[in-house]
Structures are given as C-alpha cells and as structure tokens.
Design an enzyme around this catalytic site. Structure first.
Site, PDB file in Angstrom:
ATOM      1  N   GLY A   1      44.842  38.286  40.685  1.00 53.55           N
ATOM      2  CA  GLY A   1      46.244  38.399  40.460  1.00 53.55           C
ATOM      3  C   GLY A   1      46.560  37.229  39.446  1.00 53.55           C
ATOM      4  O   GLY A   1      45.692  37.199  38.640  1.00 53.55           O
TER       5      GLY A   1
ATOM      6  N   HIS B   1      47.249  38.723  33.190  1.00 50.81           N
ATOM      7  CA  HIS B   1      47.613  38.308  31.877  1.00 50.81           C
ATOM      8  C   HIS B   1      47.057  39.611  30.950  1.00 50.81           C
ATOM      9  O   HIS B   1      46.599  40.782  31.626  1.00 50.81           O
ATOM     10  CB  HIS B   1      47.011  37.457  31.640  1.00 50.81           C
TER      11      HIS B   1
ATOM     12  N   HIS C   1      43.875  41.134  31.677  1.00 50.11           N
ATOM     13  CA  HIS C   1      43.841  42.032  33.002  1.00 50.11           C
ATOM     14  C   HIS C   1      44.360  43.544  32.386  1.00 50.11           C
ATOM     15  O   HIS C   1      43.894  44.417  32.933  1.00 50.11           O
ATOM     16  CB  HIS C   1      44.604  41.529  34.076  1.00 50.11           C
TER      17      HIS C   1
ATOM     18  N   GLN D   1      29.327  36.501  36.393  1.00 49.56           N
ATOM     19  CA  GLN D   1      29.722  37.322  37.444  1.00 49.56           C
ATOM     20  C   GLN D   1      29.340  38.951  37.066  1.00 49.56           C
ATOM     21  O   GLN D   1      29.070  39.637  38.096  1.00 49.56           O
ATOM     22  CB  GLN D   1      31.175  37.240  37.524  1.00 49.56           C
TER      23      GLN D   1
ATOM     24  N   VAL E   1      39.256  38.869  26.242  1.00 46.01           N
ATOM     25  CA  VAL E   1      40.609  38.917  25.170  1.00 46.01           C
ATOM     26  C   VAL E   1      40.973  37.505  24.909  1.00 46.01           C
ATOM     27  O   VAL E   1      41.040  36.812  26.093  1.00 46.01           O
ATOM     28  CB  VAL E   1      41.636  39.767  26.203  1.00 46.01           C
TER      29      VAL E   1
HETATM   30  O1  PAF Z   1      37.001  37.773  38.418  1.00 45.27           O
HETATM   31  C1  PAF Z   1      37.913  37.682  39.218  1.00 45.27           C
HETATM   32  O2  PAF Z   1      38.961  37.665  39.283  1.00 45.27           O
HETATM   33  C2  PAF Z   1      37.212  37.400  40.768  1.00 45.27           C
HETATM   34  O3  PAF Z   1      36.048  36.813  40.685  1.00 45.27           O
HETATM   35  C3  PAF Z   1      36.927  39.019  41.365  1.00 45.27           C
HETATM   36  C4  PAF Z   1      35.834  39.797  40.760  1.00 45.27           C
HETATM   37  C5  PAF Z   1      38.194  39.704  41.465  1.00 45.27           C
HETATM   38  C6  PAF Z   1      36.508  38.842  42.777  1.00 45.27           C
HETATM   39  O4  PAF Z   1      37.498  37.975  43.797  1.00 45.27           O
END
Ligand code: PAF
Length: 284
Positions: free
Chosen positions: A31, A34, A37, A153, A176
């Site tokens: 959440g 920005h 996203h 990640q 971005v």
């Molecule tokens: O990148 C993120 O915002 C978080 O690590 C994710 C992938 C939503 C997992 O909570």
C-alpha cells in the site's frame, strides 16, 4: 472495483475467473501506492484480463525495532489510485485474516536470501516468501508483477517459484524514478527536505558506477571505492552495503565479466533506502 478482505471470498472469485478462462495478474503491495506501483499495475494489464492488487502491510517481514507500526498507510487514497489504474479487485486482508491464531508455517529460500538485505534484516525474506506464497494460493494468479527496486526480493521470489513448482509467471518491472533520479518508494514519505536531498546520493552513485563500467573499468574494488565516496558516510547518510553481485545467483563479483548488479542500501536519517542497477561492461 471491489475490495475483498476475506481469504475465502478472494479464492472463490479467483476460481470463478479461472473457470471461464480469465487470466489473473497480481500486483502484491504494502500500500501507500505511488507512481511505481501504478506502473506495475499497467504492466499487469499486459499479462492478465483481471488485475488484482493486494494491499497488506505484512508483519512477518519486519524485524524487531523496524518500521511496521509507523509504515505509511492510506487505504482511501490507495483505493482511488488503484481504481484509476483499472484494477478490478483490491485484496486487503487484516493481519488476523492472514495469520490467524495458531499460525506456524513459513517458506524459506536459502542461499539467495543470505547476502545484502538478508545480512541486516535476517528474518525479512522469510516473511516475504511466506506472504507471497500465501498470496499466490489465495489470488491464484497466472502472473505476478514485482518492482526491480527490490532486486534481491525478485531474485528470491523467482527462486521460490521455480523451486516449489509454483505455476505463476514472475515478472520484474524496471525501477521507476522521480525526475531527479530518486527511486520511488513508500518510505520516501519519511524523508525531511534535507534528507530527501541527501538520498539522491544513491542514484548518483549508481550513475557514476555505470559510467565507469561503460568506460571500461571492470575492477570491482575500484568501482566500489568511488561508489562509497559518492555516498559518503557522514551526516545524514550511513551506508548499510554497497556490493557487486551476479544478478541471478547474487554471488559476489570481484571482476566484471558481464552484466553485474550494483546493489546499495543506506540509512538516510532513520530511513533505510535501497537502490540498484545492473551495470554493463563496455563491448570488447
Ligand atoms: O515489495 C513489497 O511491497 C513487499 O515485500 C511484498 C512483495 C508486497 C510482500 O509483502
């Protein structure tokens, strides 16, 4: 746009879509959305007929003393932004819905989680892989889109999906940036004016390293010395790590022989920021 808060309701919706041959694309987020996203949501439209955005500040990926409680949240704003980006469903469960009493199962990826952020945040990736595996089981996506700012990640999630035969296409989307180069992040909201200016040192250090690599420099130690100088470890900025790594295995690289990840993490005031770039060598 629908907001779904219950796991069972999300699973039923996903099943109904799959039953009529609709492809589902998921954008997992915490959440405080920005532009970064929103770009992921637009990318998701290339991979699915139904776009689901999950909004869940996942407690298991925060360590003790980290910013779980103060992580920025604004559901009303997020809802409008997601709607404007053509999202069909926002999946926004509570912590109790995702981790009910008695919860005790975790997903752990090994080697690729150890270096970089894994060093300073030892339980972080276990929380990420656990929640992402759960989201895959709940939203049943054909594809899931993640930003490359969290490069490690993404590498970890690729590894998990491959190792556990998850039938989901994991898609990375380029970082971005704000106009001045700062990588977009929900945590930028923590920065004061001075800190915001100091934070630019990360992207500038990446620019500098990129020019060196394109100019023919392949020695890791030489590149990293300039990067550390550029970041400076004084006043507002404290380097957590600055490292060159293989973009897939994340093994350390001393001498660049091909595309090489330069990964940075630094505290600007109390805020920990990360950034990265895959450096390319000059063609020989
Ligand atoms: O990148 C993120 O915002 C978080 O690590 C994710 C992938 C939503 C997992 O909570």
């Amino acid at each position: 746009m629908r907001i779904i808060e219950r796991v069972s309701e999300m699973q039923q919706q996903a099943e109904a879509w799959r039953h009529v041959g609709r492809r589902i694309a998921l954008v997992p987020t915490m959440g405080y959305l920005h532009q970064g996203h929103l770009t992921l949501m637009r990318e998701a439209r290339n991979h699915g007929d139904e776009i689901v955005v999950s909004i869940f500040v996942n407690p298991t990926q925060f360590g003790p003393g980290e910013d779980f409680e103060r992580y920025p949240r604004d559901m009303d704003r997020d809802r409008h932004l997601a709607e404007g980006a053509g999202v069909g469903v926002v999946f926004a469960p509570s912590v109790a819905e995702m981790y009910p009493d008695g919860y005790q199962t975790f997903v752990e990826v090994m080697e690729v989680t150890r270096p970089l952020c894994g060093q300073s945040r030892p339980t972080h990736f276990r929380g990420v892989t656990t929640v992402v595996a759960k989201l895959f089981n709940i939203v049943k996506p054909h594809a899931a889109v993640f930003g490359e700012k969290d490069f490690q990640q993404l590498a970890v999630i690729h590894r998990m999906a491959r190792d556990l035969n998850m039938d989901v296409q994991v898609i990375g989307h380029p970082i971005v940036r704000e106009e001045d180069g700062l990588a977009m992040s929900s945590r930028n909201a923590y920065l004061t004016g001075d800190q915001r200016a100091a934070a630019l040192r990360l992207s500038r250090a990446l620019d500098e390293a990129e020019s060196m690599a394109l100019g023919g420099e392949t020695r890791g130690a030489v590149i990293l010395e300039v990067v550390r100088e550029q970041l400076g470890s004084n006043g507002e900025v404290r380097i957590d790590y600055a490292e060159l790594r293989d973009p897939e295995t994340l093994k350390s690289v001393d001498e660049m022989k091909g595309p090489t990840l330069l990964a940075l993490a630094a505290f600007v005031g109390r805020t920990r920021l990360i950034d990265n770039r895959v450096l390319r060598c000059r063609a020989r």
